[in-house]
Design a protein around this motif. Structure first.
Motif, PDB file in Angstrom:
ATOM      1  N   UNK A 153      -8.884   3.704   7.807  1.00 30.01           N
ATOM      2  CA  UNK A 153      -9.516   2.447   7.377  1.00 30.01           C
ATOM      3  C   UNK A 153     -10.564   2.737   6.293  1.00 30.01           C
ATOM      4  N   UNK A 154     -11.314   3.836   6.492  1.00 30.20           N
ATOM      5  CA  UNK A 154     -12.330   4.208   5.490  1.00 30.20           C
ATOM      6  C   UNK A 154     -11.691   4.528   4.147  1.00 30.20           C
ATOM      7  N   UNK A 155     -10.562   5.213   4.188  1.00 26.71           N
ATOM      8  CA  UNK A 155      -9.867   5.576   2.940  1.00 26.71           C
ATOM      9  C   UNK A 155      -9.511   4.339   2.132  1.00 26.71           C
ATOM     10  N   UNK A 156      -8.973   3.343   2.814  1.00 27.84           N
ATOM     11  CA  UNK A 156      -8.591   2.119   2.106  1.00 27.84           C
ATOM     12  C   UNK A 156      -9.814   1.442   1.487  1.00 27.84           C
ATOM     13  N   UNK A 157     -10.914   1.465   2.237  1.00 31.05           N
ATOM     14  CA  UNK A 157     -12.142   0.864   1.705  1.00 31.05           C
ATOM     15  C   UNK A 157     -12.594   1.608   0.464  1.00 31.05           C
ATOM     16  N   UNK A 158     -12.539   2.934   0.533  1.00 34.25           N
ATOM     17  CA  UNK A 158     -12.952   3.741  -0.622  1.00 34.25           C
ATOM     18  C   UNK A 158     -12.073   3.468  -1.833  1.00 34.25           C
ATOM     19  N   UNK A 159     -10.813   3.103  -1.565  1.00 38.75           N
ATOM     20  CA  UNK A 159      -9.906   2.776  -2.668  1.00 38.75           C
ATOM     21  C   UNK A 159     -10.180   1.357  -3.179  1.00 38.75           C
ATOM     22  N   UNK A 160     -11.175   0.717  -2.579  1.00 39.73           N
ATOM     23  CA  UNK A 160     -11.543  -0.636  -3.001  1.00 39.73           C
ATOM     24  C   UNK A 160     -10.538  -1.690  -2.578  1.00 39.73           C
ATOM     25  N   UNK A 161      -9.775  -1.377  -1.523  1.00 36.75           N
ATOM     26  CA  UNK A 161      -8.747  -2.331  -1.102  1.00 36.75           C
ATOM     27  C   UNK A 161      -9.118  -2.995   0.212  1.00 36.75           C
ATOM     28  N   UNK A 162      -9.007  -4.302   0.233  1.00 33.46           N
ATOM     29  CA  UNK A 162      -9.152  -5.017   1.499  1.00 33.46           C
ATOM     30  C   UNK A 162      -7.788  -4.969   2.167  1.00 33.46           C
ATOM     31  N   UNK A 163      -7.689  -4.168   3.191  1.00 31.88           N
ATOM     32  CA  UNK A 163      -6.382  -3.968   3.815  1.00 31.88           C
ATOM     33  C   UNK A 163      -6.585  -3.783   5.312  1.00 31.88           C
ATOM     34  N   UNK A 164      -5.922  -4.588   6.078  1.00 27.83           N
ATOM     35  CA  UNK A 164      -6.058  -4.487   7.525  1.00 27.83           C
ATOM     36  C   UNK A 164      -5.057  -3.459   8.041  1.00 27.83           C
ATOM     37  N   UNK A 165      -5.432  -2.207   7.880  1.00 29.24           N
ATOM     38  CA  UNK A 165      -4.546  -1.092   8.197  1.00 29.24           C
ATOM     39  C   UNK A 165      -4.063  -1.156   9.646  1.00 29.24           C
ATOM     40  N   UNK A 166      -5.000  -1.396  10.563  1.00 31.69           N
ATOM     41  CA  UNK A 166      -4.640  -1.386  11.986  1.00 31.69           C
ATOM     42  C   UNK A 166      -3.646  -2.499  12.299  1.00 31.69           C
ATOM     43  N   UNK A 167      -3.870  -3.656  11.693  1.00 34.26           N
ATOM     44  CA  UNK A 167      -2.955  -4.789  11.908  1.00 34.26           C
ATOM     45  C   UNK A 167      -1.560  -4.472  11.415  1.00 34.26           C
ATOM     46  N   UNK A 168      -1.517  -3.893  10.201  1.00 35.51           N
ATOM     47  CA  UNK A 168      -0.211  -3.581   9.618  1.00 35.51           C
ATOM     48  C   UNK A 168       0.530  -2.565  10.482  1.00 35.51           C
ATOM     49  N   UNK A 169      -0.210  -1.553  10.935  1.00 39.54           N
ATOM     50  CA  UNK A 169       0.433  -0.533  11.775  1.00 39.54           C
ATOM     51  C   UNK A 169       1.028  -1.158  13.020  1.00 39.54           C
ATOM     52  N   UNK A 170       0.295  -2.126  13.566  1.00 39.19           N
ATOM     53  CA  UNK A 170       0.755  -2.762  14.803  1.00 39.19           C
ATOM     54  C   UNK A 170       2.071  -3.506  14.551  1.00 39.19           C
ATOM     55  N   UNK A 171       2.099  -4.274  13.467  1.00 33.85           N
ATOM     56  CA  UNK A 171       3.334  -5.015  13.139  1.00 33.85           C
ATOM     57  C   UNK A 171       4.448  -4.022  12.808  1.00 33.85           C
TER      58      UNK A 171
END
Ligand code: DC
Length: 220
Positions: A153-171
């Motif tokens: 989740x931190x990596x995505x934030x550092x890339x400046x992306x709003x991305x719900x990583x955990x949600x996507x993984x779940x789906x």
């Protein structure tokens, strides 16, 4: 002789894109980002005001919109519905929609066929969620990259992306068709602490041990 394929699967933001890209450059293989293809269809659905979760509408889109993959200059190029979707596929709205469209079986079928064709054109490093479990089950160069969810989740934030990583993984992990899972014969690589170059070296070594005979690998 079939071209060799290195398959790299794993959850969002596990670092697999960076690793796969560098590995491909080292081996002089073509890097293939299959997530980009699902993203392209998510983008097209949004452009056409189609619900990305609606199986019938998405199937219609899959049938009617021409999709073309080509390899030139060592990279894969996409054309969807007459346009290059690449500039749009990292938009936040695409991040949100892509897991839903990636669960549609007709889309998966279509993309798996197109992905397999690429092997006829070049040796590949292909990354995604189902490369080792569905697309190229026969390859012996199969890796599953994982990392601590917090770090991802931190990596995505550092890339400046709003991305719900955990949600996507779940789906992605709970869908009926080709869910995100490690193939039984894939090698698990923990990417929580090691940097990308260390992981690339590790995968190269493991490929060599498994008989990847590209002259390039032996020289590395
Ligand atoms: O790798 P990525 O985060 O760009 O992938 C975007 C989405 O596409 C991801 O949420 C799951 C899906 N995907 C998939 O279902 N199968 C693949 N081979 C690659 C991606």
């Amino acid at each position: 002789m079939l071209n060799p394929v290195v398959a790299i699967d794993g959850p969002a933001a596990s670092g697999k894109s960076t690793v796969a890209r560098r590995l491909a450059a080292k081996l002089n293989f073509t890097y293939v980002d299959t997530g980009a293809m699902y993203r392209a269809f998510a983008w097209l659905a949004l452009e056409k005001n189609t619900d990305p979760a609606d199986r019938v509408s998405v199937s219609g889109l899959v049938e009617s919109a021409p999709f073309e993959l080509t390899i030139s200059g060592g990279a894969v190029h996409m054309k969807l519905d007459g346009r290059d979707p690449a500039p749009f596929i990292r938009e936040e709205r695409v991040n949100t929609a892509v897991s839903r469209i990636a669960a549609i079986p007709e889309l998966r079928e279509k993309l798996v066929i197109e992905q397999r064709k690429l092997r006829n054109l070049s040796p590949l490093v292909m990354e995604g969620r189902d490369i080792g479990t569905v697309v190229f089950t026969d390859t012996v160069f199969k890796f599953f990259l994982d990392a601590d969810p917090l770090i991802r989740a931190q990596r995505r934030q550092q890339q400046g992306q709003a991305d719900t990583v955990a949600n996507r993984d779940k789906v992605d992990s709970s869908r009926a068709v080709a869910p995100l899972t490690k193939a039984a014969d894939a090698i698990l690589v923990d990417a929580t602490y090691d940097d990308a170059d260390m992981i690339v070296e590790k995968i190269l070594r493991l490929c060599r041990e498994r008989g990847l005979s590209a002259k390039k690998v032996d020289a590395l």
